[in-house]
Design an enzyme around this catalytic site. Structure first.
Site, PDB file in Angstrom:
ATOM      1  N   ARG A 252       0.731  -1.063   0.027  1.00 41.55           N
ATOM      2  CA  ARG A 252      -0.075  -0.100   0.009  1.00 41.55           C
ATOM      3  C   ARG A 252       0.900   1.319   0.080  1.00 41.55           C
ATOM      4  O   ARG A 252       0.856   1.955  -1.132  1.00 41.55           O
ATOM      5  CB  ARG A 252      -0.790  -0.140   1.184  1.00 41.55           C
ATOM      6  CG  ARG A 252      -2.075   1.143   0.960  1.00 41.55           C
ATOM      7  CD  ARG A 252      -1.651   2.370   1.511  1.00 41.55           C
ATOM      8  NE  ARG A 252      -1.380   2.414   2.916  1.00 41.55           N
ATOM      9  CZ  ARG A 252      -0.982   3.521   3.450  1.00 41.55           C
ATOM     10  NH1 ARG A 252      -0.617   4.720   2.642  1.00 41.55           N
ATOM     11  NH2 ARG A 252      -0.347   3.594   4.585  1.00 41.55           N
TER      12      ARG A 252
ATOM     13  N   HIS B 219       2.985   4.300  -3.386  1.00 42.29           N
ATOM     14  CA  HIS B 219       3.580   5.865  -3.860  1.00 42.29           C
ATOM     15  C   HIS B 219       4.726   5.899  -4.344  1.00 42.29           C
ATOM     16  O   HIS B 219       4.977   6.685  -5.387  1.00 42.29           O
ATOM     17  CB  HIS B 219       3.728   6.524  -2.317  1.00 42.29           C
ATOM     18  CG  HIS B 219       2.304   6.910  -1.490  1.00 42.29           C
ATOM     19  ND1 HIS B 219       1.471   7.654  -1.975  1.00 42.29           N
ATOM     20  CD2 HIS B 219       2.080   6.404  -0.422  1.00 42.29           C
ATOM     21  CE1 HIS B 219       0.497   7.842  -1.154  1.00 42.29           C
ATOM     22  NE2 HIS B 219       0.702   7.039  -0.454  1.00 42.29           N
TER      23      HIS B 219
ATOM     24  N   HIS C 252       3.483   4.369  12.774  1.00 43.58           N
ATOM     25  CA  HIS C 252       3.805   4.425  11.621  1.00 43.58           C
ATOM     26  C   HIS C 252       4.985   5.295  11.345  1.00 43.58           C
ATOM     27  O   HIS C 252       4.496   6.518  11.128  1.00 43.58           O
ATOM     28  CB  HIS C 252       2.790   4.382  10.466  1.00 43.58           C
ATOM     29  CG  HIS C 252       3.034   4.363   8.901  1.00 43.58           C
ATOM     30  ND1 HIS C 252       2.757   3.470   8.133  1.00 43.58           N
ATOM     31  CD2 HIS C 252       3.345   5.380   8.207  1.00 43.58           C
ATOM     32  CE1 HIS C 252       2.859   3.710   7.099  1.00 43.58           C
ATOM     33  NE2 HIS C 252       3.335   4.835   6.882  1.00 43.58           N
TER      34      HIS C 252
END
Length: 350
Positions: free
Chosen positions: A18, A22, A199
């Site tokens: 995920r 990017h 994160h």
């Protein structure tokens, strides 16, 4: 950091498929997703997150078109992970209840909802929806450096009350230092009775150190990516984090050799090159700007003839967040207009 030795377990949440999107402009195909998901499952990674970099419903001109639809991504991965949980991410406003229904229908075990660090209220309805569907619900505060530790704790307490099974913070821009993380995680842990997660991004080379600081401050769910694959300068490096945790006395249940194999596969098949901390990454981290803006800022910098570093510092001054990508053009135009008067350089804020 005090107390080098720890005990107990830490749950690893793998966002390679995920957040890593990017770094390759959301271009991963079905075979790439399946092969890495299978390797992570073999290694015993507990939870693997799948999707567009900005989550369910985010594939668009503004955030970047993905090669696959959300439906295609989840279909490609579910059967490749008989043991690992499949997780999805959604930002309310990008995704809707229909997207959640689709993901749950594909067998998503975990739904993680993200929202700006002071806007927990917008997740109440979606957390209720996920809870009623019988799926694990997590909630994370984005751009968390923009709020005080107590404000973050108050927002996390709301999210837990709304039904989140785990809550925590994202260092969306790689802005934190370990002491920043320790203060915030400790304050959040005191405010909630559900697991706390962290994160980290690596813009200032702090992702691993910040993850360890979070664990030593009470966090028990930590995000990481193979080879650090992720937005900007990348994330905490999964195949480094796991053995370091083992040395510190924390159990993850992940097989090291299989994890190293998965990381090798990720480097050879998912990315054009492993993440690196370049000048743009450093400036993005210092400015406190979302790492996912990197490609967009660089493209607009070239188009308008404005230094990308100036754009990042001005975006940071304005506290621009994900979803406000259109402001990048506005900033570039204003800076270009300043070039005839001075250097256009925008002083960094501390």
């Amino acid at each position: 950091m005090e107390g080098v030795r720890g005990s107990g377990s830490v749950r690893i949440y793998d966002s390679t498929l995920r957040d890593g999107q990017h770094a390759v402009r959301h271009s991963l195909n079905a075979q790439q997703l399946r092969r890495y998901a299978s390797a992570a499952d073999t290694a015993g990674v507990p939870t693997v997150e799948i999707g567009h970099g900005n989550g369910l419903g985010a594939s668009s001109l503004q955030a970047g078109r993905a090669t696959l639809t959300d439906d295609e991504m989840l279909s490609a991965v579910r059967e490749a992970m008989p043991k690992s949980e499949m997780a999805v991410f959604m930002l309310p406003g990008w995704g809707t209840a229909n997207d959640l229904t689709m993901a749950i229908g594909h067998g998503a075990d975990v739904v993680r909802l993200g929202m700006h660090c002071t806007e927990a209220d917008i997740a109440e309805r979606h957390l209720g929806f996920v809870r009623d569907a019988g799926v694990k619900a997590q909630a994370v505060l984005l751009m968390s450096h923009m709020a005080s530790p107590q404000r973050l704790a108050d927002e996390c307490a709301k999210l837990a009350k709304f039904g989140a099974n785990a809550v925590g913070i994202l260092d969306s821009s790689g802005h934190y230092l370990p002491l920043d993380v320790m203060e915030r995680i400790k304050t959040i842990c005191e405010a909630v009775d559900v697991p706390v997660l962290f994160h980290g991004h690596n813009n200032l080379s702090m992702a691993l150190a910040n993850s360890l600081a979070a664990i030593q401050s009470g966090a028990r769910i930590i995000d990481a990516c193979a080879r650090g694959f992720g937005a900007g300068a990348g994330n905490a490096q999964l195949e480094v984090l796991v053995p370091v945790l083992s040395r510190m006395g924390y159990e993850t249940g992940i097989d090291l050799y299989s994890l190293l194999d998965a990381a090798d596969l990720a480097e050879s098949e998912l990315m054009t090159a492993p993440p690196k901390i370049d000048s743009v990454s450093v400036v993005s981290g210092l400015a406190g700007v979302f790492s996912g803006f990197r490609h967009r800022v660089q493209d607009i910098s070239k188009e308008y003839g404005v230094d990308s570093r100036d754009i990042f510092f001005e975006l940071g001054r304005r506290q621009v967040v994900a979803g406000q990508e259109d402001l990048i053009v506005d900033v570039a135009l204003e800076l270009r207009g300043m070039l005839g008067k001075n250097s256009g350089r925008v002083a960094p804020t501390q």
